[in-house]
Design a protein around this motif. Structure first.
Motif, PDB file in Angstrom:
ATOM      1  N   VAL A  42      54.409 -76.414 -25.508  1.00 16.89           N
ATOM      2  CA  VAL A  42      55.261 -76.855 -26.894  1.00 16.89           C
ATOM      3  C   VAL A  42      54.583 -78.133 -27.281  1.00 16.89           C
ATOM      4  CG1 VAL A  42      57.572 -77.691 -27.477  1.00 16.89           C
ATOM      5  CG2 VAL A  42      57.459 -75.878 -25.979  1.00 16.89           C
ATOM      6  N   ASP A  89      55.084 -70.791 -34.800  1.00 16.30           N
ATOM      7  CA  ASP A  89      55.858 -71.875 -34.204  1.00 16.30           C
ATOM      8  C   ASP A  89      57.115 -72.168 -34.492  1.00 16.30           C
ATOM      9  OD1 ASP A  89      56.370 -73.827 -32.190  1.00 16.30           O
ATOM     10  OD2 ASP A  89      55.283 -75.543 -33.474  1.00 16.30           O
ATOM     11  N   SER A 123      59.236 -74.059 -32.509  1.00 13.72           N
ATOM     12  CA  SER A 123      59.507 -75.381 -31.887  1.00 13.72           C
ATOM     13  C   SER A 123      59.554 -76.347 -32.682  1.00 13.72           C
ATOM     14  CB  SER A 123      58.893 -75.352 -30.561  1.00 13.72           C
ATOM     15  OG  SER A 123      57.201 -75.915 -30.911  1.00 13.72           O
ATOM     16  N   GLU A 178      62.019 -81.372 -30.174  1.00 17.95           N
ATOM     17  CA  GLU A 178      62.000 -81.012 -29.029  1.00 17.95           C
ATOM     18  C   GLU A 178      60.763 -81.454 -28.244  1.00 17.95           C
ATOM     19  OE1 GLU A 178      63.918 -76.238 -29.873  1.00 17.95           O
ATOM     20  OE2 GLU A 178      61.646 -76.859 -29.796  1.00 17.95           O
TER      21      GLU A 178
END
Length: 484
Positions: free
Chosen positions: A192, A238, A240, A244
């Protein structure tokens, strides 16, 4: 039992051969290329006559084998269907893999097919990683809608396909990766963060190659096989957020003055982009780009573990698969494995206490996944599988257990920054090694120092380290526990 455990490990690794993985998903007939997605049993088809060029981009520890298998399939079509048109005018490519993860024979065959292989560093990238990744990006940027890009991605791809965002440089990215590794962060959370500091990750590969059509085959080394996290998801959009990512920085003490403090430029980049780039996820033009991209899983840890269980059964053991999502601190996982083996062995050693055994003896417990080791400031040398072996050996000694063998290995053939794939131990391993070094280095001290490699290498005839050499594949780790 030691020999049996090693043969079961060998069967697990053989089952996830990258060439076989590609060949069972990619095929060509007449002028149609077919890509099978076994998760849905759906097949995507591509008319090869629609493309003037086919480009193979491969990175990861299994990149060489995957690229070669792909190139052989494509070249068979080109030879049969292009009126002897030179393959080099139609097909080209680039491979980036870890040092020593390709044979000279493979390199030469790839070059004959106009595909060039380059070595780089893993798990921490080096200048070669950035240079070859930039060259790959330059190639991708030159393609149009008449180009078919076939990506072959495997574990290790995050470090080998290294594309830092400005103003980050190699030093920043290297320190960044070292901090992530030292923090004990699971691989899916590492990725991530990696997607937020590199242009080629989090779908960046597909965006760079647009308007070309992209096919991506993935060999998974991540628990649960999330396509958006394997090698940091270069072909998968992506979803995320920077918010985050910042939360992970706080959780693992990666911020300013934290135990594993990230470089200032990385922290500044995460903070600045957090304020405006999270809205990019929902842009319609991004949807259009990914409509021309297909990503499929071609191999994973589950296949390795199930093959190990099947082979254990052939050897006369009663196999039980504990799962393929095992994660956590290596020390704790090792203690759990030994406790389970001890409970199962009660059928023989103390039947009155063994009321509900999960499997009859002789038993084989098989598991897969990827543990972590949270390093101290002054640590030794080793890897997560070697730490499992050391911790398990110590617990078996303290519990006075015999007739139990535990082998834990990385399917890529490397465990941490060592030349060993992992370790194999029994209840007498620690005593043999301590006698071999004349008591100069105890197993307990080695475990405290995270120094399993040097302990296992101590002068004795004990062969606790497992050496496979580079296997050409990578689907995380496999652990085999045999109990008599």
């Amino acid at each position: 039992m030691t020999k049996d455990a090693l043969s079961i490990v060998t069967a697990a690794i053989a089952a996830v051969n990258p060439s076989k993985a590609v060949e069972s998903h990619l095929s060509v007939s007449v002028s149609t290329l077919r890509l099978l997605d076994r998760s849905t049993e759906k097949t995507s088809t591509y008319n090869m006559e629609n493309y003037d060029r086919i480009y193979i981009a491969a990175f990861g520890k299994a990149a060489a084998s995957m690229a070669l298998a792909t190139a052989r399939i494509i070249s068979s079509f080109l030879v049969d269907n292009t009126n002897n048109l030179s393959i080099n005018k139609k097909m080209s490519g680039k491979v980036i893999t870890k040092d020593d993860h390709a044979s000279q024979e493979d390199i030469k065959e790839l070059e004959k097919l106009n595909i060039y292989l380059h070595f780089a560093s893993h798990p921490v990238p080096d200048e070669r990683s950035i240079q070859h990744s930039r060259e790959l990006i330059t190639d991708l940027q030159s393609f149009d809608e008449k180009t078919l890009v076939i990506n072959c991605i495997s574990g290790g791809g995050s470090a080998l396909f290294c594309t830092p965002m400005a103003p980050l440089n190699l030093s920043d990215i290297s320190t960044f990766n070292q901090c992530l590794l030292a923090s004990g962060m699971p691989i899916h959370e590492m990725n991530v963060l990696r997607k937020k500091v590199e242009v080629g990750k989090g779908g960046g590969l597909v965006e760079i190659a647009h308007p070309a059509t992209c096919i991506t085959m993935v060999l998974s080394d991540v628990i649960g096989d999330p396509l958006d996290l394997i090698a940091s998801g270069p072909s998968v959009r992506d979803t995320s957020t920077y918010e985050e990512a910042r939360a992970l920085v706080e959780k693992y003490h990666l911020g300013k003055d934290g135990k594993y403090e990230l470089p200032n430029k990385v922290l500044e980049l995460l903070e600045v982009n957090k304020n405006y780039l999270d809205d990019e996820v929902s842009k319609p033009e991004v949807d259009d780009i990914f409509e021309k991209s297909t990503t499929v899983l071609v191999g994973n840890n589950g296949l390795a573990v199930s093959s190990a269980a099947q082979y254990a059964k052939q050897l006369g053991y009663n196999p039980v698969v504990l799962g393929t999502t095992i994660e956590g601190e290596a020390l704790h996982i090792a203690n759990m494995y030994v406790s389970m083996a001890q409970e199962i062995q009660l059928q023989r050693t103390n039947p009155s206490l063994s009321k509900f055994p999960i499997v009859p003896l002789p038993a084989a417990l098989i598991s897969g996944g990827e543990t972590t080791v949270t390093l101290s400031n002054n640590h030794g040398k080793g890897g997560r599988n070697q730490e499992i072996g050391l911790a398990a050996g110590l617990k078996m000694r303290s519990s006075k257990l015999r007739d139990i063998v535990i082998a834990s290995v990385g399917t890529d053939g490397t465990d941490g920054p060592t030349d060993a794939a992992g370790a194999i131990v029994d209840g007498g391993t620690i005593d043999r090694l301590e006698r071999g070094n004349n008591g100069s280095y105890s197993g307990e001290k080695a475990l405290r120092n995270h120094d399993a490699y040097n302990f296992f290498k101590s002068p004795s005839m004990d062969e606790s380290l497992v050496y496979t050499g580079a296997t050409g594949t990578n689907v995380a780790d496999v652990c085999v526990i045999l109990i008599q």
